[in-house]
Design a protein around this motif. Structure first.
Motif, PDB file in Angstrom:
ATOM      1  N   ASN A 485       0.366   1.248  -2.198  1.00 14.31           N
ATOM      2  CA  ASN A 485      -0.464   1.670  -1.070  1.00 14.31           C
ATOM      3  C   ASN A 485       0.305   2.649  -0.188  1.00 14.31           C
ATOM      4  N   THR A 486       1.592   2.359   0.005  1.00 13.48           N
ATOM      5  CA  THR A 486       2.421   3.270   0.795  1.00 13.48           C
ATOM      6  C   THR A 486       2.510   4.643   0.124  1.00 13.48           C
ATOM      7  N   ASN A 489      -0.798   6.240   1.000  1.00 11.75           N
ATOM      8  CA  ASN A 489      -0.967   6.477   2.437  1.00 11.75           C
ATOM      9  C   ASN A 489      -0.042   7.563   2.970  1.00 11.75           C
ATOM     10  N   ASN A 599       3.524   1.751   4.751  1.00 13.24           N
ATOM     11  CA  ASN A 599       2.164   1.552   5.255  1.00 13.24           C
ATOM     12  C   ASN A 599       1.349   0.966   4.112  1.00 13.24           C
ATOM     13  N   SER A 600       1.233  -0.348   4.114  1.00 14.04           N
ATOM     14  CA  SER A 600       0.623  -1.042   2.981  1.00 14.04           C
ATOM     15  C   SER A 600      -0.867  -1.278   3.139  1.00 14.04           C
ATOM     16  N   ALA A 601      -1.467  -0.661   4.144  1.00 18.47           N
ATOM     17  CA  ALA A 601      -2.912  -0.824   4.311  1.00 18.47           C
ATOM     18  C   ALA A 601      -3.631  -0.251   3.084  1.00 18.47           C
ATOM     19  N   ASP A 602      -4.779  -0.834   2.787  1.00 20.10           N
ATOM     20  CA  ASP A 602      -5.560  -0.341   1.654  1.00 20.10           C
ATOM     21  C   ASP A 602      -5.957   1.115   1.895  1.00 20.10           C
TER      22      ASP A 602
END
Ligand SMILES: *[C@@H]1O[C@H](CO)[C@@H](O)[C@H](O)[C@H]1NC(C)=O
Ligand SMILES: *[C@@H]1O[C@H](CO)[C@@H](O)[C@H](O)[C@H]1NC(C)=O
Ligand SMILES: *[C@@H]1O[C@H](CO)[C@@H](O)[C@H](O)[C@H]1NC(C)=O
Ligand SMILES: *[C@@H]1O[C@H](CO)[C@@H](O)[C@H](O)[C@H]1NC(C)=O
Ligand SMILES: *[C@@H]1O[C@H](CO)[C@@H](O)[C@H](O)[C@H]1NC(C)=O
Ligand SMILES: *[C@@H]1O[C@H](CO)[C@@H](O)[C@H](O)[C@H]1NC(C)=O
Ligand SMILES: *[C@@H]1O[C@H](CO)[C@@H](O)[C@H](O)[C@H]1NC(C)=O
Ligand SMILES: *[C@@H]1O[C@H](CO)[C@@H](O)[C@H](O)[C@H]1NC(C)=O
Ligand SMILES: *[C@@H]1O[C@H](CO)[C@@H](O)[C@H](O)[C@H]1NC(C)=O
Ligand SMILES: *[C@@H]1O[C@H](CO)[C@@H](O)[C@H](O)[C@H]1NC(C)=O
Ligand SMILES: *[C@@H]1O[C@H](CO)[C@@H](O)[C@H](O)[C@H]1NC(C)=O
Ligand SMILES: *[C@@H]1O[C@H](CO)[C@@H](O)[C@H](O)[C@H]1NC(C)=O
Length: 644
Positions: A485-486, A489, A599-602
């Motif tokens: 994800n990072t 992102n 930043n591991s947000a989807d």
């Protein structure tokens, strides 16, 4: 890795395309003729050869082979000059790179050692990788003009390939390390047989009827079997690959990978050393663990430095009946098992699956289907993706070799452990690689772009720790790698990114990784993995896009890119010589190094848009010149790109 759905869809399309072709081309049996035998020693059939003195034997994987050690010394001489040339061209501001390299050599230190790793991903990987290699090759016209990176290939010590990437590496080295450019721009009758992807591998090359093609495939595999060797679907697959990748009308059944060690240019160490990667899957085990034993093929040897099978065998003689590490005096030397197509087929054995669709095609000749059926019945359906090698490690080191009790060595596609970039052999600490250019053509995301999954897999493996870790003794440290994800992102998968810039922040000595993810610069090169047919135009476009990925569109997406790649080559050496990092390089590292931000947000769907609009001349090998307005667009774009 590859979703089953994608694969089924691709294979269905494939079977359909093949059946329509077969429908009009199956009546030509009468013209069947066997090709002449090639010299080594009996075409595709392994055969007896005179034993060398001393007789071939197995060695423990404690150090590099004497061959490689001697070769590395010579290679250092060659890369020194190539590196001076390339650094001189990219011109790191306020820094005399030539003088620096000379002083390194004068003080007896190692010339910076560079490796290039070309990922898997079928023809997409071959073509995208080919674009990168042509960008790095000083023999490519215009690659040494401003913004170009020609000479990086000549500066490299190792060139590794896996699955689709192994097709590229294997093909170039089998053709005397020819250039990508000469293959794709050739008008020579012979040359144009290479990489003719518009004639699908399911139908065979132009000028050979489908039926004759199948007959030739079957004959060579059956002859090997009749001579007492086990066969696997990989034999058929490897033979068919050769028709596209080896410069001979019959796919050169006598060409071996070990014969590369006899090439003059390779012996003189004026070209890099090729490495091809496969993974072991022991009999009865159908899952590939992240700790699986990784095997490499190099021109002299095959083997592994992993604890599962820490040993190497002389590649040329792999078919000989070794026992307890040596060849009993009663046994003859056997050569020819390491057919170059079989080596490439082993590394890409996942494609056996695609090849098997032949049997479902209406009108496919019965003889071939019976033969394939018999092979599947013999090895078991669940083993359709294996390559059966005679096991030279039989009886060797019983306590420290998991394969000591089997006569067969089962190898599978190098990407099946998710490490789809062949970094593993370049991470053997004995090889002392300073910097690895990781060309990633993986199809990780739904629209077939990479998202760092291959690097994450190698990183995770490096964390396994001693005991379980296959990596315990000999592996170099691997940089910290963030989650996928990072990658998406922060845009780490849409432009070049450096990992492990700060050696002090790693768990030990290890290389800096220059990650070069496939991205749409001039073309949407995200074709699916099991796509087996491309028009010549598509091939050129994808290769040219790969060129643009590697050069960031001839530095038009960032004029500092060539300097920054030069800095990455020197980074570890600066540490060794305790040289202050030049200011321009410090800027580069601030720009291209992943700095630990996560930043591991989807990220949602990843659907990159085209970075550079293709100009009419994109396909010629001259530099593409961009109009002023396009440059303006690029100027803004690079802020967008680099601000994450
Ligand atoms: C390296 O090059 C130097 C000068 O050209 C030569 O004297 C030396 O023998 C070379 N070393 C190797 C190992 O080839
Ligand atoms: C392919 O083989 C032909 C005939 O032997 C030769 O003329 C040509 O240079 C070869 N091409 C490559 C790329 O090695
Ligand atoms: C291989 O390529 C080199 C140039 O790199 C050339 O000198 C040599 O003659 C070629 N060998 C063959 C067999 O074509
Ligand atoms: C494939 O491309 C070659 C060269 O561009 C051409 O000669 C040949 O006819 C093409 N084959 C097919 C099936 O389109
Ligand atoms: C063929 O495979 C069987 C096991 O499936 C093995 O016992 C035999 O030794 C193999 N033959 C050769 C020549 O490797
Ligand atoms: C890999 O890990 C599995 C599960 O932890 C273990 O059972 C297996 O023995 C390991 N394999 C190797 C080759 O170390
Ligand atoms: C091959 O095997 C398939 C299924 O396993 C079977 O349907 C087919 O009849 C076989 N074909 C031949 C020619 O033996
Ligand atoms: C192989 O067989 C020997 C003796 O039969 C045994 O001691 C050893 O543990 C076996 N090795 C493996 C990996 O199964
Ligand atoms: C990255 O790739 C993996 C493997 O295909 C996939 O499972 C995952 O969803 C992808 N993640 C992102 C953010 O693209
Ligand atoms: C290629 O990527 C674009 C977006 O970047 C996407 O729209 C398209 O569907 C992808 N093609 C394939 C074959 O996945
Ligand atoms: C690290 O990189 C991120 C973007 O990837 C940036 O936002 C951040 O400011 C950087 N941090 C430092 C300390 O440079
Ligand atoms: C530095 O090391 C720490 C752990 O020791 C890690 O979390 C971090 O990601 C590393 N930073 C970089 C830029 O690799």
């Amino acid at each position: 890795m590859i979703s089953i759905l994608t694969m089924v869809a691709a294979l269905t399309a494939l079977a359909y395309a093949a059946s329509s072709q077969l429908g009009r081309d199956t009546g030509a049996l009468t013209s069947h003729s066997r090709r002449g035998k090639s010299d080594a020693p009996n075409g595709y059939v392994p055969g007896r050869v005179r034993c060398p003195e001393p007789r071939p034997s197995i060695r423990p994987a404690q150090d590099l082979s004497p061959n490689e050690l001697a070769w590395l010394e010579r290679r250092g001489n060659a890369t020194m000059q190539a590196m001076m040339d390339v650094l001189d061209r990219v011109k790191i501001p306020d820094f005399d790179a030539k003088a620096y390299i000379r002083s390194v050599v004068d003080s007896g230190l190692m010339v910076p050692r560079v490796g290039i790793a070309v990922s898997g991903g079928g023809y997409r990987a071959l073509m995208n990788g080919a674009g990168a290699l042509s960008a790095f090759d000083s023999r490519t016209p215009d690659s040494t003009s401003p913004g170009g990176l020609g000479g990086v290939l000549q500066s490299a010590t190792y060139l590794s390939g896996l699955s689709g990437g192994s097709w590229l590496v294997g093909s170039l080295f089998t053709q005397n390390f020819t250039t990508v450019d000469s293959i794709i721009h050739s008008t020579d009758g012979f040359l144009s047989k290479l990489w003719e992807f518009n004639e699908t591998i399911i139908e065979g090359p132009a000028g050979l009827s489908v039926r004759d093609y199948y007959q030739e495939l079957q004959d060579s595999v059956d002859d090997k079997y009749a001579a007492g060797y086990n066969k696997s679907i990989t034999d058929y697959w490897g033979r068919s690959l050769s028709y596209q990748l080896v410069n001979a009308t019959d796919g050169g059944p006598g060409y071996t990978f070990s014969s590369i060690s006899d090439d003059t240019a390779f012996k003189e160490a004026s070209i890099p050393m090729p490495l091809i990667v496969a993974v072991e899957r022991p009999a009865g085990q159908y899952l590939i663990w992240e700790n699986s034993t990784v095997f490499e093929f190099n021109p002299w040897e095959m083997g592994s430095y992993d604890p599962g099978n820490p040993a190497f065998a002389p590649l040329r003689y792999v078919g000989s009946r070794f026992a307890n590490g040596s060849l009993p005096s009663s046994e003859e030397c056997i050569a020819g098992v390491d057919n170059v197509g079989f080596v490439m087929g082993t590394s890409s054995s996942l494609f056996n699956q695609a090849f098997l669709q032949i049997a479902k095609v209406e009108g496919a000749p019965d003889f071939l289907i019976r033969s394939i059926n018999a092979t599947l019945a013999q090895i078991g359906e669940e083993n359709r993706d294996v390559a059966n090698w005679p096991n030279p490690f039989f009886g060797y080191n019983v306590d420290g070799n998991r394969n000591a009790n089997t006569t067969i060595l089962s190898l599978v596609d190098g990407g099946e452990d998710l490490q789809n970039i062949p970094l593993h052999p370049l991470l053997w600490s004995r090889r002392s690689v300073d910097m690895i250019i990781a060309v990633d053509s993986s199809a990780d995301t739904r629209s077939h772009w990479p998202n760092g999954t291959a690097l994450v897999a190698t990183y995770k493996r490096s964390l396994l720790g001693a005991g379980n870790a296959q990596n315990n003794a000999g592996a170099a440290a691997f940089p910290h790698i963030p989650d996928q994800n990072t990658f998406v992102n922060l845009g780490l998968n849409s432009r070049p990114t450096f990992f492990g810039c700060d050696q002090a922040n790693m768990t030990g000595p290890g290389p800096l990784i220059v990650y070069l993810p496939n991205a749409p610069y001039t073309y949407f090169s995200n074709v699916t993995t099991f796509d087996l047919e491309f028009t010549t135009e598509e091939r050129q476009q994808i290769i040219y896009n790969g060129y643009s990925v590697a050069t960031m569109a001839n530095a038009s997406a960032d004029s500092r890119w060539p300097v920054c790649l030069g800095c990455a080559m020197l980074s570890r050496s600066f540490g060794r010589t305790k040289t202050d990092v030049p200011a321009a390089c410090a800027d580069c590292f601030a720009r291209y190094c992943w700095n630990g931000t996560v930043n591991s947000a989807d990220p949602g769907l990843y659907e990159p848009s085209q970075i550079v609009k293709p100009s009419g001349a994109a396909l010629t090998h001259s530099l593409t010149t961009f109009s002023a307005s396009l440059c303006l667009v690029l100027f803004f774009l690079h802020f967008v790109l680099l601000s994450g």
